[in-house]
Each structure stands twice: as C-alpha cells, then as structure tokens.
Write a protein that holds these residues in place. Structure first.
Motif, PDB file in Angstrom:
ATOM      1  N   ARG A 135       2.073   1.975  -3.438  1.00  0.00           N
ATOM      2  CA  ARG A 135       0.944   1.961  -4.209  1.00  0.00           C
ATOM      3  C   ARG A 135       0.923   3.639  -4.230  1.00  0.00           C
ATOM      4  O   ARG A 135       0.675   4.342  -5.250  1.00  0.00           O
ATOM      5  N   GLN A 182       0.809  -1.219   0.055  1.00  0.00           N
ATOM      6  CA  GLN A 182       0.014  -0.089   0.056  1.00  0.00           C
ATOM      7  C   GLN A 182       1.010   1.378  -0.151  1.00  0.00           C
ATOM      8  O   GLN A 182       0.462   2.429  -0.800  1.00  0.00           O
ATOM      9  N   HIS A 237      -1.374   0.935  -8.861  1.00  0.00           N
ATOM     10  CA  HIS A 237      -1.455  -0.295  -8.371  1.00  0.00           C
ATOM     11  C   HIS A 237       0.058  -1.144  -8.553  1.00  0.00           C
ATOM     12  O   HIS A 237       0.669  -0.651  -9.628  1.00  0.00           O
TER      13      HIS A 237
END
Length: 254
Positions: free
Chosen positions: A51, A48, A57
C-alpha cells in the motif's frame, strides 16, 4: 514449536505483475501477509508495505503462509477483489508450488485426503472443535532426486526430492500436511517436518526457512479474458542448494 523467524527488515517489495486492477508481488519467506494479533511484535506486513509502495489501498485475494515465499496477488479495488475471489471459489485458478522434501518422492501421485481444520488455541478458541474433515486434493510430481553419503539417524545416506505441487483445494497447510502423509516432509517445516533434517540443512546449507515456494499463479483475467501466468523466482539461495544436490542451477529449468 513456533515458526517465528529471526526479525529482519524487508526492503521494497518486488512487483511481478501489475495492471489497473491487480498487482502481484514476490513475498519473501517470513513476511506476514497482513497484521495479526497473534504476532503483535511484528512491524512489517506485505499488505501495508505494498500500500505504501504504490500509494493506494490494496486488497488481498488469497494468502500465503508466513514461511512460504512466492507469488502473492492483490486487487486494487474491492470490486476487483470480489471478482478474483469468485475465480478462487470456482477453482479456476491454478497454483504451482515447488517443495524440497526429505525422501525419494514417487514420479507422480494424486492425493485425495480430507483434512481436519487446524485450529489456533487463541484465534480459534470458540470455533467448532469437532468440525468434519474438509475435502483436500493435491497433485504431486517429482522433478529431481538426490542422495548424499551422509548418515542421519539410522540411515547411511540422506535422500531428497524436489516436488512440483498443484493444490486443487485451499486448506490450511494443505501441501505440508499432504506431503507429511506421504512421508515426504518439507525441509524447514518445524510443525510438520523432520527436525533432524531441518537441523542438517541449517548446519550444512545455512538454511533457516521453509523450503516451499509459490512459483506460479495462472488465471483468466476477469476483465480482459486474457490468460495470465505470474511467476516468481526461486532465488539464488535455493538455486545454490539445487547445484549442491546435483540439480540444474538455472532459474529457467524450474
């Protein structure tokens, strides 16, 4: 015993390599790769964080244990992840680790010892408990040895080695378990290590991590056919310990 580290806030991740299909980071020790219901209290995860840092992503193509630091590779699309995963399946990706272990390691040893899968009591509650051991091979090379005139237990000195590790298969905790089998437990390993020496390193070197470093990842790029080698530094803390043990304290020497 839990390997849960003292909670810290991680800053921006260090990017070691990036192209239009893949990105590799230097994962800090203690950072989870992705969210896990076994660690519900955690708020930061490499997947995360990367990202958010890149604004797109990312797709993990392999994993590093939480306490292990070093090269962690992600794909930037599901297709790129699929193609890189195929290289892992084929065994054409080379992974190099460095481990600081208790004891004097032999100059070179290839260990071919199948490992029974380690199951978690919660996550693997319904898994096959009687699954046969899986093939597991690791090449170990001793780079440095050191002895300190400090008694621990029944021995008048302590002995340590820096070991280069090349896993040929990817079993859970393979390097840790293979080194334990060789009576060379990794310093800082609370599950497979030596608690007396772990405590010594905490007190003498102020060390509170697993001394296992994913230093290199090498592969032939699926699209460009270039030979790629991605390297992660050991870091100042480890180099300081190397110096105190009488080993080289320059990153280039490792």
């Amino acid at each position: 015993m839990s390997e849960r580290p003292i909670p810290i806030e991680y800053g921006e991740l260090t990017i070691l390599y990036q192209d239009e299909n893949y990105v590799a980071i230097d994962k800090p020790s203690g950072l989870l790769v992705h969210r896990s219901f076994l660690d519900k209290h955690e708020t930061q995860f490499a997947m995360q964080m990367l990202r958010d840092q890149l604004g797109q992503h990312v797709f993990p193509v392999h994993r590093l244990d939480r306490p292990t630091s070093g090269v962690l590779l992600f794909a930037l699309s599901s297709e790129a992840a699929r193609d890189m995963n195929q290289l892992f399946i084929e065994g054409t990706i080379s992974k190099r680790y460095l481990a600081l272990v208790r004891g004097f390691a032999p100059e070179s040893v290839f260990l071919d010892k199948p490992l029974k899968e380690e199951l978690d009591k919660i996550a693997d509650k319904f898994a096959d408990q009687d699954k046969a051991p899986q093939e597991a091979q690791t090449q170990f090379n001793c780079l440095h040895q050191a002895a300190l005139p400090i008694p621990i237990g029944k021995y008048p000195t302590v002995r340590y080695s820096l070991v280069e590790c090349f896993p040929k298969t990817g079993r859970k905790h393979q390097i840790r378990r293979h080194l334990k089998h060789l009576s060379l437990p990794i310093i800082g390993d609370v599950n497979h290590g030596d608690n007396q020496h772990n405590q010594f390193f905490r007190e003498h070197f102020e060390l509170r991590r697993l001394m296992l470093f994913a230093t290199e990842l090498s592969f032939v790029h699926p699209y460009s056919n270039e030979s790629i080698t991605i390297k992660a530094p050991l870091g100042d803390a480890m180099l300081s310990i190397c110096k105190q043990l009488g080993w080289p304290d320059e990153e280039k020497d490792y």
